[in-house]
Design a protein around this motif. Structure first.
Motif, mmCIF file in Angstrom:
data_model
loop_
_atom_site.group_PDB
_atom_site.id
_atom_site.type_symbol
_atom_site.label_atom_id
_atom_site.label_comp_id
_atom_site.label_asym_id
_atom_site.label_seq_id
_atom_site.Cartn_x
_atom_site.Cartn_y
_atom_site.Cartn_z
ATOM 1 N N SER A 32 20.447 10.711 14.439
ATOM 2 C CA SER A 32 20.820 9.679 15.414
ATOM 3 C C SER A 32 19.983 8.420 16.225
ATOM 4 O O SER A 32 20.487 7.500 16.528
ATOM 5 N N GLY A 33 18.979 9.480 16.718
ATOM 6 C CA GLY A 33 18.055 8.909 17.224
ATOM 7 C C GLY A 33 17.044 8.247 17.249
ATOM 8 O O GLY A 33 16.955 7.547 15.436
ATOM 9 N N ASN A 34 16.314 7.048 17.455
ATOM 10 C CA ASN A 34 15.676 5.724 17.539
ATOM 11 C C ASN A 34 14.334 6.666 17.726
ATOM 12 O O ASN A 34 13.997 7.168 18.503
ATOM 13 N N GLY A 35 13.492 5.680 17.179
ATOM 14 C CA GLY A 35 11.396 6.147 17.728
ATOM 15 C C GLY A 35 11.328 4.678 17.350
ATOM 16 O O GLY A 35 11.551 3.272 15.930
ATOM 17 N N SER A 36 9.986 4.737 16.803
ATOM 18 C CA SER A 36 9.237 3.909 16.444
ATOM 19 C C SER A 36 7.968 4.248 16.753
ATOM 20 O O SER A 36 7.099 5.187 16.558
ATOM 21 N N GLY A 37 6.569 3.726 15.437
ATOM 22 C CA GLY A 37 4.986 4.026 15.224
ATOM 23 C C GLY A 37 4.507 2.864 14.810
ATOM 24 O O GLY A 37 5.038 1.937 14.025
ATOM 25 N N THR A 38 3.390 3.035 14.148
ATOM 26 C CA THR A 38 2.739 2.774 13.689
ATOM 27 C C THR A 38 1.725 3.327 12.031
ATOM 28 O O THR A 38 1.916 4.766 11.801
ATOM 29 N N ALA A 39 1.999 2.704 11.120
ATOM 30 C CA ALA A 39 1.568 3.200 9.977
ATOM 31 C C ALA A 39 -0.213 2.748 9.696
ATOM 32 O O ALA A 39 0.004 1.058 9.744
ATOM 33 N N THR A 40 -1.096 2.791 8.471
ATOM 34 C CA THR A 40 -2.060 1.880 8.126
ATOM 35 C C THR A 40 -2.175 2.293 7.135
ATOM 36 O O THR A 40 -2.358 3.075 6.362
ATOM 37 N N THR A 41 -2.816 0.593 6.244
ATOM 38 C CA THR A 41 -3.201 2.077 4.719
ATOM 39 C C THR A 41 -3.891 0.642 4.263
ATOM 40 O O THR A 41 -4.864 -0.298 5.242
ATOM 41 N N VAL A 42 -4.696 1.108 3.419
ATOM 42 C CA VAL A 42 -5.804 0.397 2.720
ATOM 43 C C VAL A 42 -5.979 0.233 1.531
ATOM 44 O O VAL A 42 -5.268 0.833 0.253
ATOM 45 N N LEU A 43 -5.541 -1.185 1.846
ATOM 46 C CA LEU A 43 -5.809 -1.757 -0.634
ATOM 47 C C LEU A 43 -6.437 -1.811 -0.564
ATOM 48 O O LEU A 43 -8.187 -2.864 -0.383
ATOM 49 N N THR A 44 -6.650 -1.953 -2.558
ATOM 50 C CA THR A 44 -8.472 -2.119 -2.859
ATOM 51 C C THR A 44 -7.988 -3.547 -2.876
ATOM 52 O O THR A 44 -6.767 -4.817 -3.104
ATOM 53 N N ASP A 45 -9.680 -4.164 -3.490
ATOM 54 C CA ASP A 45 -9.375 -5.227 -3.778
ATOM 55 C C ASP A 45 -9.095 -5.870 -5.312
ATOM 56 O O ASP A 45 -9.558 -4.807 -6.064
ATOM 57 N N ALA A 46 -8.037 -6.852 -5.960
ATOM 58 C CA ALA A 46 -7.389 -6.620 -7.385
ATOM 59 C C ALA A 46 -8.753 -7.169 -7.820
ATOM 60 O O ALA A 46 -9.628 -8.374 -7.096
ATOM 61 N N GLN A 47 -8.876 -6.782 -9.148
ATOM 62 C CA GLN A 47 -10.068 -7.203 -9.983
ATOM 63 C C GLN A 47 -9.121 -7.921 -11.425
ATOM 64 O O GLN A 47 -7.621 -8.213 -11.300
ATOM 65 N N ALA A 48 -10.080 -8.616 -11.635
ATOM 66 C CA ALA A 48 -9.698 -10.141 -12.829
ATOM 67 C C ALA A 48 -9.599 -9.150 -14.394
ATOM 68 O O ALA A 48 -10.247 -8.339 -13.811
ATOM 69 N N LEU A 49 -8.350 -9.457 -14.763
ATOM 70 C CA LEU A 49 -8.287 -9.045 -15.649
ATOM 71 C C LEU A 49 -9.572 -9.599 -16.572
ATOM 72 O O LEU A 49 -9.173 -10.685 -16.286
ATOM 73 N N SER A 50 -10.184 -8.860 -17.634
ATOM 74 C CA SER A 50 -10.900 -9.776 -18.661
ATOM 75 C C SER A 50 -9.932 -9.811 -20.041
ATOM 76 O O SER A 50 -9.008 -9.164 -20.268
ATOM 77 N N PHE A 51 -10.176 -10.925 -20.912
ATOM 78 C CA PHE A 51 -9.697 -10.886 -21.640
ATOM 79 C C PHE A 51 -10.402 -11.486 -23.300
ATOM 80 O O PHE A 51 -12.137 -12.217 -23.452
#
Length: 165
Positions: A32-51
Motif C-alpha cells: 500500500s505504499g506510495n512512491g514516485s520516480g521517473t523513467a526515460t526511453t528513446v523512440l526511433t523515428d518512424a520511417q515511411a512505408l513504400s508502395f
C-alpha cells in the motif's frame, strides 16, 4: 519446572505473534505504499512505408471495373496501420497512362476509395534484415467508363494514391 515451561511457551508464542505482526505490517506497507520516480526511453523515428505496384488479377476494359493491387513495404520494427487509400489529387492528375498509349483519355477512369471494410490494413514490421510487406488487393476499385477510346486498349495505368488515417 512446569511454570518455567509455561513461561517459555508464552514467551515463544509472544515472539511468534510479534514476528507475524511485523511481517504483516511490512507486507501492508509494501503493497500500500506510495512512491514516485521517473523513467526515460528513446523512440526511433518512424520511417515511411513504400508502395510498389502489384499484379492485378483481371484487366480493365470499358464499362467494367478491376482490382488495384499494391505491395506496402514497412522498414520499421513495429506494425504500421493504413486506415484508407484514396486518390491523391494534390499534385495534379491522379491517373497516368504509359507512353505508347498517351492518346488514351484518362478522364474515363475512376477509383473508389478503399478502407478494407473499415478495418484498414496492418503492414507487418521488419524482421531481422527483411522489411515487412503486405499485398493489398482492392477488389473492383478502378472503373473505366464505356466512353473509353480504342487508344486505351492494352494501356498500363498508374494510380496515385494517398494513405488516410
Amino acid at each position: 519446572m512446569r511454570r518455567t515451561t509455561l513461561l517459555r511457551r508464552r514467551a515463544g508464542l509472544a515472539i511468534a505473534i510479534a514476528i507475524a505482526a511485523g511481517l504483516a505490517a511490512g507486507a501492508i506497507a509494501y503493497w500500500s505504499g506510495n512512491g514516485s520516480g521517473t523513467a526515460t526511453t528513446v523512440l526511433t523515428d518512424a520511417q515511411a512505408l513504400s508502395f510498389e505496384p502489384g499484379a492485378p488479377t483481371a484487366q480493365l476494359y470499358p464499362g467494367n471495373d478491376a482490382s488495384v493491387v499494391i505491395v506496402a513495404t514497412n522498414p520499421n520494427a513495429f506494425f504500421v496501420h493504413i486506415g484508407s487509400l484514396s486518390l491523391d489529387t494534390d499534385d495534379g492528375e491522379p491517373f497516368a497512362v504509359d507512353a505508347p498509349h498517351a492518346s488514351c483519355d484518362i478522364s474515363v477512369l475512376s477509383f473508389v476509395s478503399q478502407d478494407n471494410g473499415g478495418a484498414g490494413w496492418n503492414v507487418p514490421p521488419r524482421a531481422g534484415a527483411t522489411d515487412g510487406t503486405l499485398a493489398i488487393d482492392m477488389a473492383s476499385a478502378m472503373t473505366m467508363s464505356t466512353a473509353a477510346a480504342s487508344a486505351c486498349q492494352g494501356a498500363t495505368f498508374t494510380v496515385h494514391l494517398e494513405v488516410g488515417p
